[in-house]
Design a protein around this motif. Structure first.
Motif, PDB file in Angstrom:
ATOM      1  N   LYS A  67       0.818  -1.209   0.191  1.00 40.11           N
ATOM      2  CA  LYS A  67      -0.019  -0.007  -0.238  1.00 40.11           C
ATOM      3  C   LYS A  67       0.986   1.284  -0.003  1.00 40.11           C
ATOM      4  O   LYS A  67       1.857   1.572   0.996  1.00 40.11           O
ATOM      5  CB  LYS A  67      -0.813  -0.124   1.245  1.00 40.11           C
ATOM      6  N   GLU A  69       0.886   4.919   0.438  1.00 41.98           N
ATOM      7  CA  GLU A  69      -0.141   5.601   1.160  1.00 41.98           C
ATOM      8  C   GLU A  69       0.313   7.441   0.979  1.00 41.98           C
ATOM      9  O   GLU A  69       0.990   7.869   2.017  1.00 41.98           O
ATOM     10  CB  GLU A  69      -0.282   5.597   2.715  1.00 41.98           C
ATOM     11  N   ASP A  99      -3.397   4.588  -2.202  1.00 43.28           N
ATOM     12  CA  ASP A  99      -4.200   5.093  -1.276  1.00 43.28           C
ATOM     13  C   ASP A  99      -3.660   6.496  -0.707  1.00 43.28           C
ATOM     14  O   ASP A  99      -2.790   7.062  -0.885  1.00 43.28           O
ATOM     15  CB  ASP A  99      -4.137   3.947   0.035  1.00 43.28           C
ATOM     16  N   ALA A 101      -5.286   9.130   2.871  1.00 39.01           N
ATOM     17  CA  ALA A 101      -6.020   8.723   3.880  1.00 39.01           C
ATOM     18  C   ALA A 101      -7.051  10.011   3.660  1.00 39.01           C
ATOM     19  O   ALA A 101      -8.197  10.092   4.179  1.00 39.01           O
ATOM     20  CB  ALA A 101      -5.453   9.330   5.162  1.00 39.01           C
ATOM     21  N   TRP A 103      -8.615  10.600   1.070  1.00 40.23           N
ATOM     22  CA  TRP A 103     -10.090  10.268   0.108  1.00 40.23           C
ATOM     23  C   TRP A 103     -11.021  10.035   0.908  1.00 40.23           C
ATOM     24  O   TRP A 103     -12.251  10.413   0.351  1.00 40.23           O
ATOM     25  CB  TRP A 103      -9.468   9.140  -0.794  1.00 40.23           C
ATOM     26  N   SER A 104     -11.104   9.353   1.924  1.00 34.74           N
ATOM     27  CA  SER A 104     -12.050   8.982   2.703  1.00 34.74           C
ATOM     28  C   SER A 104     -12.734  10.203   3.410  1.00 34.74           C
ATOM     29  O   SER A 104     -13.977  10.100   3.745  1.00 34.74           O
ATOM     30  CB  SER A 104     -11.902   8.085   3.642  1.00 34.74           C
ATOM     31  N   THR A 105     -12.345  11.190   3.413  1.00 30.56           N
ATOM     32  CA  THR A 105     -12.878  12.601   3.807  1.00 30.56           C
ATOM     33  C   THR A 105     -13.372  13.563   2.849  1.00 30.56           C
ATOM     34  O   THR A 105     -13.846  14.605   3.470  1.00 30.56           O
ATOM     35  CB  THR A 105     -11.861  13.032   4.968  1.00 30.56           C
ATOM     36  N   THR A 185     -11.597   2.078   0.885  1.00 31.08           N
ATOM     37  CA  THR A 185     -10.322   2.094   1.471  1.00 31.08           C
ATOM     38  C   THR A 185      -9.262   1.248   1.141  1.00 31.08           C
ATOM     39  O   THR A 185      -9.492  -0.092   0.695  1.00 31.08           O
ATOM     40  CB  THR A 185     -10.195   2.256   2.994  1.00 31.08           C
ATOM     41  N   ASN A 187      -6.852  -0.008   2.824  1.00 30.72           N
ATOM     42  CA  ASN A 187      -6.825  -1.429   3.700  1.00 30.72           C
ATOM     43  C   ASN A 187      -7.962  -2.386   3.199  1.00 30.72           C
ATOM     44  O   ASN A 187      -7.535  -3.652   3.507  1.00 30.72           O
ATOM     45  CB  ASN A 187      -7.304  -0.668   5.169  1.00 30.72           C
ATOM     46  N   GLN A 188      -8.898  -1.985   2.949  1.00 29.20           N
ATOM     47  CA  GLN A 188     -10.107  -3.112   2.701  1.00 29.20           C
ATOM     48  C   GLN A 188      -9.570  -3.751   1.341  1.00 29.20           C
ATOM     49  O   GLN A 188      -9.631  -5.098   1.316  1.00 29.20           O
ATOM     50  CB  GLN A 188     -11.378  -2.275   2.286  1.00 29.20           C
ATOM     51  N   THR A 258      -2.924   7.244  10.830  1.00 30.68           N
ATOM     52  CA  THR A 258      -3.232   5.915  10.052  1.00 30.68           C
ATOM     53  C   THR A 258      -2.884   4.581  10.787  1.00 30.68           C
ATOM     54  O   THR A 258      -2.861   3.712  10.359  1.00 30.68           O
ATOM     55  CB  THR A 258      -2.936   6.024   8.402  1.00 30.68           C
ATOM     56  N   GLY A 261      -5.041   1.759  12.079  1.00 30.27           N
ATOM     57  CA  GLY A 261      -5.900   1.310  10.926  1.00 30.27           C
ATOM     58  C   GLY A 261      -4.799   0.252   9.956  1.00 30.27           C
ATOM     59  O   GLY A 261      -5.280  -0.683   9.581  1.00 30.27           O
TER      60      GLY A 261
END
Length: 485
Positions: A67, A69, A99, A101, A103-105, A185, A187-188, A258, A261
């Motif tokens: 990954k 990040e 990835d 972090a 992006w999810s926000t 995410t 991580n998924q 992160t 996670g």
């Protein structure tokens, strides 16, 4: 070459990552004159230069799920791309998950977020190709929504890229039941890919040798030594303690958003993988040296069992190696031990025949504690000696099949935490003595004997006379070399 591996570490690396030619690597490693190479071997490779070229030819027989990040500055992207290409040349090809972090926000629509993810991931693809590698951007077709909210991974595009010696770079999007591309995410994606690859083992598909996280934060902060990173984490034993430390420290949650996670993701991945697989978290500032050193030696950059005398050295590269690890059990009674398994472990570790009756009879009277790893894959046996009750390391054993997975450091650290003052002895010609010198607080060569006395603990020098008497008085535990038929 700057990793300076030991002979054993180098042999392990060559066996695992490098296809072996017709003649042995010792011809190159030991500097043997090429005139000693057989005619057929010399004809096959013609020169050591071609042998070196063969070592550095890209191959995908070992895989890492990596990954990346971001976001990074241009220099960071260049470091990532160059490192991934170098690892591929050394025999470890990455399946890369892009990835960020942030992006999810993001509050933009899924369609706009998709465009942002593609644009930023292209920086990674370009950095790989700039470094001389080949990359394939994979957007969709890998992750699909399964039953009960699960995510199912499909490997066809990934395997196709690997067969063409390309580094697959995956954008973390999932195809929903309605056919839409929905961001998920990184991580998924990491967990889904690892799970799928483990399930495909029956098809002779390789499973990941490493789980890698490249980021800005670096490794997992060490709650026992503020401002440093954990060097090695035994996930099974230390996960709850680390999570609890983060829960109690709001500052860490802000500085290292992160970390937990990533720790949870790595735990999920390693739980499905063989014990030989490991994970590593490394910041871009430590590339490429940190990842290459770990690849070659399969160890942390700084041994967690070494005394913490130089915090700058520990924290310098902010890199954490993680292993699924082994459950550790503590006993204080000989009758609670499986003596048959313990005997097999001691004899396999020392390659000597144990005097079972004499050894265990003595142990019943003096055992202070036994630290047993897993199903007797490693053991520390501590006794209490002399009128003062000094703690003596009677046996430290690792099964040959469990060497190279970080168990030595894990057990040594557990022992030192439990016994802050202790002594042990070792024969003067023991090849392990260098390791002991580095981890002891002092040593003394006992006159008229073949023993070196070591002690651990800042106050050990005050007890040298007692320690010497104890080291001289301990009876031999083995009767001779182990003979196997």
């Amino acid at each position: 070459m700057n990793t300076a591996p030991s002979k054993r570490e180098l042999q392990h690396f060559l066996k695992r990552y490098v296809p072996q030619p017709e003649f042995t690597t010792s011809h190159i490693v030991s500097g043997t004159d090429t005139s000693r190479i057989s005619t057929s071997s010399a004809h096959h490779l013609k020169s050591p230069q071609k042998y070196v070229d063969a070592l550095l030819s890209p191959s995908a027989h070992q895989l890492a799920v990596t990954k990346v990040e971001g976001p990074f500055e241009k220099q960071g992207w260049d470091a990532v791309g160059s490192t991934l290409v170098k690892l591929q040349k050394l025999g470890l090809t990455s399946i890369v998950v892009s990835d960020n972090a942030q992006w999810s926000t993001e509050k933009e629509s899924p369609a706009e977020l998709n465009k942002t993810m593609v644009r930023e991931t292209m920086a990674l693809v370009e950095s790989i190709e700039k470094a001389g590698g080949r990359a394939r951007l994979i957007h969709g077709g890998v992750l699909e929504q399964g039953n009960n909210g699960t995510i199912e991974a499909q490997l066809d595009f990934i395997l196709s890229a690997l067969e063409n010696r390309q580094i697959p770079v995956i954008i973390p999007v999932m195809t929903s039941e309605g056919g839409r591309q929905e961001p998920i995410t990184g991580n998924q994606v990491m967990v889904s890919l690892t799970t799928k690859m483990v399930r495909r083992q029956s098809n002779n598909s390789p499973v990941p040798a490493k789980i890698v996280v490249i980021n800005n934060e670096g490794g997992i902060v060490n709650h026992e030594q503020p401002d440093t990173a954990h060097s090695l984490i035994n996930v099974q034993e230390e996960f709850d303690t680390i999570v609890r430390a983060f829960d109690e420290n709001a500052t860490w949650q802000q500085r290292y958003p992160t970390a937990i996670g990533n720790l949870e993701m790595i735990r999920n991945c390693l739980s499905d993988l063989p014990t030989s697989s490991s994970a590593i978290i490394v910041p871009t500032s430590s590339l490429p040296s940190a990842l290459i050193a770990n690849l070659v030696t399969d160890k942390p950059l700084y041994s967690s069992s070494l005394p913490n005398r130089d915090s700058q050295r520990i924290n310098k590269l902010r890199t954490t190696v993680l292993r699924n690890g082994i459950k550790i059990h503590n006993y204080d009674n000989v009758d609670d031990l499986d003596l048959e398994k313990l005997t097999r472990l001691l004899q396999a570790s020392f390659q000597k025949k144990l005097d079972e009756n004499g050894f265990y009879e003595r142990l019943r009277h003096v055992l202070a504690g036994a630290i047993i790893a897993g199903d007797y894959e490693g053991a520390v046996l501590m006794t209490k000696e002399g009128q003062e009750g000094h703690y003596y390391l009677d046996k430290f054993a690792i099964a040959p099949t469990s060497q190279g997975i970080g168990l030595t450091d894990i057990l040594w650290k557990r022992m030192c935490d439990a016994y802050p003052e202790l002594l042990w002895r070792s024969r003067q010609d023991n090849g392990v003595n260098k390791w002991y010198f580095e981890r002891s607080n002092g040593y003394l060569r006992l006159k008229d004997t073949n023993w070196v006395l070591f002690w651990y603990g800042a106050g050990g020098f005050r007890h040298i006379d007692n320690y010497s008497t104890i080291a001289r008085s301990i009876p031999a535990s083995f009767t001779g070399p182990l003979i196997t038929l």
